[in-house]
Design an enzyme around this catalytic site. Structure first.
Site, PDB file in Angstrom:
ATOM      1  N   TYR A 157       5.357  -5.530  17.244  1.00  0.00           N
ATOM      2  CA  TYR A 157       5.497  -4.799  15.981  1.00  0.00           C
ATOM      3  C   TYR A 157       6.235  -3.479  16.218  1.00  0.00           C
ATOM      4  O   TYR A 157       7.254  -3.198  15.562  1.00  0.00           O
ATOM      5  CB  TYR A 157       4.110  -4.553  15.377  1.00  0.00           C
ATOM      6  CG  TYR A 157       4.106  -3.519  14.281  1.00  0.00           C
ATOM      7  CD1 TYR A 157       4.810  -3.740  13.104  1.00  0.00           C
ATOM      8  CD2 TYR A 157       3.408  -2.320  14.439  1.00  0.00           C
ATOM      9  CE1 TYR A 157       4.824  -2.783  12.100  1.00  0.00           C
ATOM     10  CE2 TYR A 157       3.410  -1.365  13.437  1.00  0.00           C
ATOM     11  CZ  TYR A 157       4.118  -1.601  12.279  1.00  0.00           C
ATOM     12  OH  TYR A 157       4.139  -0.652  11.292  1.00  0.00           O
ATOM     13  N   TYR A 187       0.826  -1.222   0.000  1.00  0.00           N
ATOM     14  CA  TYR A 187       0.000   0.000   0.000  1.00  0.00           C
ATOM     15  C   TYR A 187       0.863   1.275   0.000  1.00  0.00           C
ATOM     16  O   TYR A 187       0.915   1.996  -1.019  1.00  0.00           O
ATOM     17  CB  TYR A 187      -0.900  -0.078   1.238  1.00  0.00           C
ATOM     18  CG  TYR A 187      -1.758   1.116   1.543  1.00  0.00           C
ATOM     19  CD1 TYR A 187      -2.394   1.842   0.539  1.00  0.00           C
ATOM     20  CD2 TYR A 187      -1.965   1.496   2.869  1.00  0.00           C
ATOM     21  CE1 TYR A 187      -3.208   2.917   0.862  1.00  0.00           C
ATOM     22  CE2 TYR A 187      -2.780   2.563   3.191  1.00  0.00           C
ATOM     23  CZ  TYR A 187      -3.389   3.277   2.188  1.00  0.00           C
ATOM     24  OH  TYR A 187      -4.186   4.341   2.499  1.00  0.00           O
ATOM     25  N   LYS A 194      10.151  -2.269  15.046  1.00  0.00           N
ATOM     26  CA  LYS A 194      10.425  -1.062  14.259  1.00  0.00           C
ATOM     27  C   LYS A 194      11.395  -0.141  15.010  1.00  0.00           C
ATOM     28  O   LYS A 194      12.265   0.498  14.403  1.00  0.00           O
ATOM     29  CB  LYS A 194       9.112  -0.324  13.978  1.00  0.00           C
ATOM     30  CG  LYS A 194       8.237  -1.011  12.949  1.00  0.00           C
ATOM     31  CD  LYS A 194       8.809  -0.812  11.552  1.00  0.00           C
ATOM     32  CE  LYS A 194       7.891  -1.313  10.465  1.00  0.00           C
ATOM     33  NZ  LYS A 194       8.295  -0.895   9.134  1.00  0.00           N
ATOM     34  N   PHE A 200       1.411   7.812  11.417  1.00  0.00           N
ATOM     35  CA  PHE A 200       0.243   7.639  12.259  1.00  0.00           C
ATOM     36  C   PHE A 200      -0.768   6.804  11.436  1.00  0.00           C
ATOM     37  O   PHE A 200      -0.362   5.816  10.846  1.00  0.00           O
ATOM     38  CB  PHE A 200      -0.227   8.991  12.809  1.00  0.00           C
ATOM     39  CG  PHE A 200       0.680   9.413  13.965  1.00  0.00           C
ATOM     40  CD1 PHE A 200       2.034   9.666  13.751  1.00  0.00           C
ATOM     41  CD2 PHE A 200       0.212   9.453  15.265  1.00  0.00           C
ATOM     42  CE1 PHE A 200       2.902   9.961  14.807  1.00  0.00           C
ATOM     43  CE2 PHE A 200       1.066   9.757  16.332  1.00  0.00           C
ATOM     44  CZ  PHE A 200       2.398   9.998  16.103  1.00  0.00           C
ATOM     45  N   ASN A 201      -2.044   7.139  11.364  1.00  0.00           N
ATOM     46  CA  ASN A 201      -2.988   6.231  10.690  1.00  0.00           C
ATOM     47  C   ASN A 201      -3.121   6.579   9.206  1.00  0.00           C
ATOM     48  O   ASN A 201      -3.790   7.548   8.852  1.00  0.00           O
ATOM     49  CB  ASN A 201      -4.340   6.276  11.387  1.00  0.00           C
ATOM     50  CG  ASN A 201      -4.279   5.616  12.754  1.00  0.00           C
ATOM     51  OD1 ASN A 201      -3.551   6.072  13.636  1.00  0.00           O
ATOM     52  ND2 ASN A 201      -4.991   4.530  12.920  1.00  0.00           N
ATOM     53  N   THR A 259       2.554 -10.133   1.138  1.00  0.00           N
ATOM     54  CA  THR A 259       1.290  -9.410   1.363  1.00  0.00           C
ATOM     55  C   THR A 259       1.001  -8.428   0.222  1.00  0.00           C
ATOM     56  O   THR A 259      -0.115  -7.926   0.119  1.00  0.00           O
ATOM     57  CB  THR A 259       1.316  -8.623   2.701  1.00  0.00           C
ATOM     58  OG1 THR A 259       2.476  -7.806   2.738  1.00  0.00           O
ATOM     59  CG2 THR A 259       1.317  -9.566   3.892  1.00  0.00           C
ATOM     60  N   ALA A 271      -6.909  -5.130  22.908  1.00  0.00           N
ATOM     61  CA  ALA A 271      -5.686  -5.050  23.716  1.00  0.00           C
ATOM     62  C   ALA A 271      -4.636  -4.186  23.026  1.00  0.00           C
ATOM     63  O   ALA A 271      -4.442  -4.297  21.816  1.00  0.00           O
ATOM     64  CB  ALA A 271      -5.138  -6.452  23.949  1.00  0.00           C
ATOM     65  N   GLY A 272      -3.969  -3.361  23.805  1.00  0.00           N
ATOM     66  CA  GLY A 272      -2.847  -2.574  23.285  1.00  0.00           C
ATOM     67  C   GLY A 272      -3.237  -1.270  22.629  1.00  0.00           C
ATOM     68  O   GLY A 272      -2.369  -0.515  22.184  1.00  0.00           O
ATOM     69  N   ARG A 299      -7.771   8.937  16.680  1.00  0.00           N
ATOM     70  CA  ARG A 299      -6.561   8.705  15.884  1.00  0.00           C
ATOM     71  C   ARG A 299      -6.368   9.849  14.892  1.00  0.00           C
ATOM     72  O   ARG A 299      -7.296  10.582  14.555  1.00  0.00           O
ATOM     73  CB  ARG A 299      -6.684   7.394  15.085  1.00  0.00           C
ATOM     74  CG  ARG A 299      -6.718   6.140  15.936  1.00  0.00           C
ATOM     75  CD  ARG A 299      -5.360   5.847  16.550  1.00  0.00           C
ATOM     76  NE  ARG A 299      -5.372   4.624  17.342  1.00  0.00           N
ATOM     77  CZ  ARG A 299      -5.707   4.552  18.636  1.00  0.00           C
ATOM     78  NH1 ARG A 299      -6.086   5.645  19.286  1.00  0.00           N
ATOM     79  NH2 ARG A 299      -5.661   3.402  19.289  1.00  0.00           N
TER      80      ARG A 299
END
Ligand code: UDP
Length: 325
Positions: free
Chosen positions: A138, A11, A142, A166-167, A35, A282-283, A221
């Site tokens: 993850y 992507y 990084k 970010f997103n 992927t 979670a997280g 976000r």
């Protein structure tokens, strides 16, 4: 410049590679298609299918100015269940790439890093000097690569830039261009999931918690358009300085809640989009919003697509054309 883009069938990598080509650079995409999708490699790029750890040495021996390293394992949940996949796939592979760059005198590296390196923030918006305490494997993998880049810059004069996303959302859907967007076999991201509901591919969207300490109780976000991100990669490649490792956050600086995202998707698509409250995931931190002041000042970066409706609109154009599968 002559550039390698790892993960250029994915992507962010495909859109960034397309932007590099438009700017007049020569691009070779390396991707193992674990992927990514071969038809997402931008037209005009040479494509080498394979494992970066094996391909990097012989390829970089041809002589390149820089590498844009987007290839990664990037599923937070999977990283907790199968950490070895992340330490191998992200850290070991990146180390092999750094060694190949050192051995072949490849000067510039722009690395796809993530806001997940920060973990639960003490303060928002998040600045680059904030503590890095990743809450998942993850993010930790990084961050480990960021440390490796710092030491290669100091020891070998590498010109390194890490971009902490970010997103990321939206798609590249202009007329007369190859349509490039998000196509994950396992979709975990909010906007594509909500658009799948709009398309009737899912029954409803689950909102992970509505009792967070935010205005409407759902997580907030910072959504950034993939085209603005691609522009930042180009600027970072141009500004990379020998012997330095620079780190930049990339976000729009605006926060939107899960409910606001779903409402925007309803407006953009005209579909009802059923939603229900589900347990927290979670997280998940409650609020993640970037300060991108450093990128604006040092790289001259200016996001052009900050409006959430236009980000969702591009993602919708891509998904509803049947491309998001
Ligand atoms: N989210 C949600 N339902 C979903 C997917 C995501 O409520 O089906 C929430 C998630 O808890 C987070 C936000 O949407 O607060 C963005 O999640 P995403 O996975 O897109 O990105 P992340 O912030 O985890 O990188």
């Amino acid at each position: 410049m002559k550039l390698v883009v790892t993960g250029g069938a994915g992507y962010v990598g495909s859109v960034s590679a397309a932007r590099m080509l438009e700017a007049g650079h020569e691009v070779v995409v390396v991707d193992d298609l674990s992927t990514g999708h071969a038809d997402a490699v931008p037209a005009g790029a040479r494509f080498v299918e394979g494992d970066i750890a094996e391909v990097a040495g012989p390829l970089l021996a041809e002589g390149f100015d820089g590498v844009l390293h987007c290839a990664a394992k990037s599923l937070v949940g999977e990283s907790m269940q199968d950490p070895a996949k992340y330490w191998n796939g992200n850290v070991v592979t990146s180390l092999r790439l750094l060694e190949a760059m050192r051995d072949n005198g490849t000067q510039r590296l722009v690395f796809s890093s993530t806001a997940a390196t920060y973990g639960e923030p003490e303060q928002v918006p998040i600045v680059e000097t904030a503590p890095t305490r990743p809450t998942n494997t993850y993010g930790a993998s990084k961050l480990a690569i960021d440390f490796a880049i710092t030491s290669f810059a100091a020891a070998h004069g590498l010109a390194g830039v890490s971009l902490r996303y970010f997103n990321v959302a939206g798609a590249y859907v202009a007329p007369d261009v190859q349509q490039l967007g998000e196509r994950h076999a396992v979709e975990t991201h909010l906007i594509p999931i909500v658009l799948q509901v709009a398309l009737g591919q899912r029954e409803k969207v689950q909102m992970y918690g509505d009792d967070w300490p935010t205005e409407d109780g759902t997580c907030v976000r910072d959504y950034i358009h993939v085209l603005d991100l691609a522009e930042a990669h180009l600027l970072a490649m141009e500004h990379a300085k020998a012997g330095r490792h620079s780190i930049y956050n990339l976000g729009s600086g605006f926060g939107f809640s899960v409910k606001q995202v779903i409402d925007t998707c309803r407006q953009v698509t005209g579909h009802e989009i059923p939603a229900e409250v589900a347990p927290r995931r979670a997280g998940d931190p409650a609020v993640l919003v970037a300060s991108s002041e450093r990128a604006r000042q040092e790289l001259g970066w200016q996001p052009k697509h900050e409006d959430l409706a236009s980000i969702v609109g591009d993602a919708w154009a891509f998904a509803s054309a049947g491309r998001g599968e």
